[in-house]
Design an enzyme around this catalytic site. Structure first.
Site, mmCIF file in Angstrom:
data_model
loop_
_atom_site.group_PDB
_atom_site.id
_atom_site.type_symbol
_atom_site.label_atom_id
_atom_site.label_comp_id
_atom_site.label_asym_id
_atom_site.label_seq_id
_atom_site.Cartn_x
_atom_site.Cartn_y
_atom_site.Cartn_z
ATOM 1 N N ASN A 249 26.082 5.647 -50.422
ATOM 2 C CA ASN A 249 27.087 6.457 -49.736
ATOM 3 C C ASN A 249 28.288 6.646 -50.634
ATOM 4 O O ASN A 249 28.612 5.793 -51.460
ATOM 5 C CB ASN A 249 27.492 5.834 -48.399
ATOM 6 N N CYS B 93 36.178 -1.120 -52.706
ATOM 7 C CA CYS B 93 35.404 0.100 -52.442
ATOM 8 C C CYS B 93 34.986 0.746 -53.756
ATOM 9 O O CYS B 93 35.847 1.081 -54.573
ATOM 10 C CB CYS B 93 36.201 1.103 -51.609
ATOM 11 N N ASN C 146 30.671 -6.201 -50.468
ATOM 12 C CA ASN C 146 30.741 -4.742 -50.372
ATOM 13 C C ASN C 146 29.551 -4.156 -51.133
ATOM 14 O O ASN C 146 28.750 -4.894 -51.699
ATOM 15 C CB ASN C 146 32.074 -4.236 -50.947
ATOM 16 N N THR C 147 29.451 -2.842 -51.116
ATOM 17 C CA THR C 147 28.334 -2.183 -51.802
ATOM 18 C C THR C 147 28.507 -2.282 -53.320
ATOM 19 O O THR C 147 29.575 -2.630 -53.814
ATOM 20 C CB THR C 147 28.279 -0.696 -51.408
ATOM 21 N N GLY D 25 25.156 -7.709 -46.188
ATOM 22 C CA GLY D 25 24.425 -7.129 -47.303
ATOM 23 C C GLY D 25 22.944 -7.181 -46.995
ATOM 24 O O GLY D 25 22.310 -8.220 -47.150
HETATM 25 C C1 LIG Z 1 28.243 4.664 -44.776
HETATM 26 C C2 LIG Z 1 28.981 3.426 -45.187
HETATM 27 C C3 LIG Z 1 30.376 3.397 -45.090
HETATM 28 C C4 LIG Z 1 31.070 2.246 -45.470
HETATM 29 N N1 LIG Z 1 32.437 2.226 -45.352
HETATM 30 C C5 LIG Z 1 33.111 1.080 -45.659
HETATM 31 C C6 LIG Z 1 34.518 0.991 -45.466
HETATM 32 O O1 LIG Z 1 35.176 1.924 -45.004
HETATM 33 N N2 LIG Z 1 35.132 -0.169 -45.795
HETATM 34 C C7 LIG Z 1 34.452 -1.257 -46.291
HETATM 35 O O2 LIG Z 1 35.054 -2.313 -46.549
HETATM 36 N N3 LIG Z 1 33.109 -1.209 -46.462
HETATM 37 C C8 LIG Z 1 32.435 -0.083 -46.168
HETATM 38 N N4 LIG Z 1 31.074 -0.032 -46.319
HETATM 39 C C9 LIG Z 1 30.368 -1.233 -46.839
HETATM 40 C C10 LIG Z 1 29.817 -2.074 -45.678
HETATM 41 O O3 LIG Z 1 30.868 -2.554 -44.860
HETATM 42 C C11 LIG Z 1 29.006 -3.295 -46.221
HETATM 43 O O4 LIG Z 1 29.853 -4.097 -47.019
HETATM 44 C C12 LIG Z 1 27.812 -2.863 -47.077
HETATM 45 O O5 LIG Z 1 27.214 -1.696 -46.574
HETATM 46 C C13 LIG Z 1 26.758 -3.992 -47.206
HETATM 47 O O6 LIG Z 1 26.137 -4.278 -45.976
HETATM 48 P P1 LIG Z 1 24.718 -3.609 -45.515
HETATM 49 O O7 LIG Z 1 23.786 -3.753 -46.689
HETATM 50 O O8 LIG Z 1 24.301 -4.386 -44.330
HETATM 51 O O9 LIG Z 1 25.006 -2.172 -45.216
HETATM 52 C C14 LIG Z 1 30.365 1.104 -45.951
HETATM 53 C C15 LIG Z 1 28.953 1.149 -46.037
HETATM 54 C C16 LIG Z 1 28.264 2.281 -45.660
HETATM 55 C C17 LIG Z 1 26.756 2.277 -45.760
#
Ligand SMILES: Cc1cc2nc3c(=O)[nH]c(=O)nc-3n(C[C@H](O)[C@H](O)[C@H](O)COP(=O)(O)O)c2cc1C
Length: 295
Positions: free
Chosen positions: A51, A112, A167-168, A218
């Site tokens: 994303n 981010c 985070n990602t 994650g």
């Molecule tokens: C579409 C999308 C939007 C995200 N927006 C934010 C955000 O605004 N702030 C933030 O700290 N992390 C954001 N993240 C990261 C997630 O909070 C999380 O750290 C990351 O996706 C890892 O978890 P997951 O693998 O379960 O998705 C976003 C992730 C996705 C997929």
């Protein structure tokens, strides 16, 4: 405690999903409104999702007047995710949040991958915020650094009460036919199943280094994923990408987590906290336990 990951749930559009969590974490809020990055902003890949939303949000003023009062009506504790482009951006939002009774916890998004980073270090930003807010402060860190545990120690020393990990990670996906980048910003943040081992390693290292409460996230898609993060040192678990395909994930994962913990002899999931850190022991001839000597 089961939470959503910031940016992965619109609680005002999906109130029932938000109510099925123990706390709701907002999308990151910045001082000024942001439209976000150019489209295309989401692309699915084989093992996860990319994303490049770019912190689209209404800005702190509209958030406080329009969104926060409505979020408070959900009846679950609200964690506000805070972002910015310099330490003072973060601190100014902390000022504005400190006397808002609707806010339980502030999570500082220090990681981010889709926007420019603040010039100050994570620890400098936490220190600046700490001097401006009484509420619990969680620091959300990137695993894409040489030594995430060193960053965790630095933010703890600067006054963080907890950590959100992870985070990602920046990734790229190409169109199958044209071989051109599929996302408008070329690269984006990679999330989903492929992130799990990275999240486990970060949680493990940061728990060992700080013993702070950690929100682990994650790639969590099952109760077993959640249990592994708890064993690595997480106190809480957050659901991100899984919520896009399965809004019922909180209830399902909660039930699976209880069953997975019970199957391993734990009275409750919390009892598995940090078991991955147990020092292996041998029972010596006199019946006492001694650590296994490293080979
Ligand atoms: C579409 C999308 C939007 C995200 N927006 C934010 C955000 O605004 N702030 C933030 O700290 N992390 C954001 N993240 C990261 C997630 O909070 C999380 O750290 C990351 O996706 C890892 O978890 P997951 O693998 O379960 O998705 C976003 C992730 C996705 C997929």
């Amino acid at each position: 405690m089961l939470l959503n990951a910031s940016g992965c749930l619109d609680a005002l559009a999906a109130a029932d999903v938000a109510r099925s969590l123990d706390a709701f974490v907002t999308k990151t809020v910045t001082p000024l409104p942001r439209a976000g990055n150019v489209p295309v902003r989401i692309a699915e890949t084989e093992h996860g999702m990319l994303n490049s939303i770019g912190l689209a949000n209404p800005g702190i003023d509209a958030f406080l007047t329009d969104q926060l009062p409505r979020l408070a009506e959900l009846g679950v504790p609200i964690w506000v995710s805070v972002g910015g482009f310099c330490a003072e951006d973060y601190a100014a939002i902390c000022d504005a949040l400190d006397d808002r009774g609707e806010v339980a916890v502030v999570e500082l998004n220090l990681s981010c991958p889709n926007v420019e980073e603040a010039p100050e270090s994570a620890a400098e930003i936490v220190a600046r915020c700490r001097s401006r807010i009484w509420k619990p402060l969680y620091a959300k860190l990137s695993p894409a650094v040489p030594d995430v545990a060193a960053v965790a120690v630095a933010v703890k020393d600067a006054g963080a009460d907890g950590l959100s990990l992870v985070n990602t990670i920046r990734g790229l996906t190409l169109d199958e036919r044209t071989l051109e980048p599929r996302l408008g910003t070329v690269t984006g943040g990679y999330s989903g199943p492929a992130l799990k081992p990275i999240a486990l390693a970060a949680v493990h290292a940061c728990y060992r280094a700080t013993e702070l409460p950690i929100v682990g996230m994650g790639g969590v898609a099952t109760g077993r994923d959640a249990l592994e993060l708890i064993a690595a040192g997480a106190r809480h678990v957050a659901l991100g990408t899984v919520l896009f395909s399965d809004p019922g994930a909180p209830g399902r994962i909660r039930a699976e987590l209880a069953a997975e913990a019970a199957a391993r002899g734990f009275a409750a999931p919390d009892a598995a906290h940090s078991v991955a850190h147990r020092v292996p022991v041998v029972i010596t001839d006199d019946g006492t336990a001694a650590p296994i000597a490293p080979v």
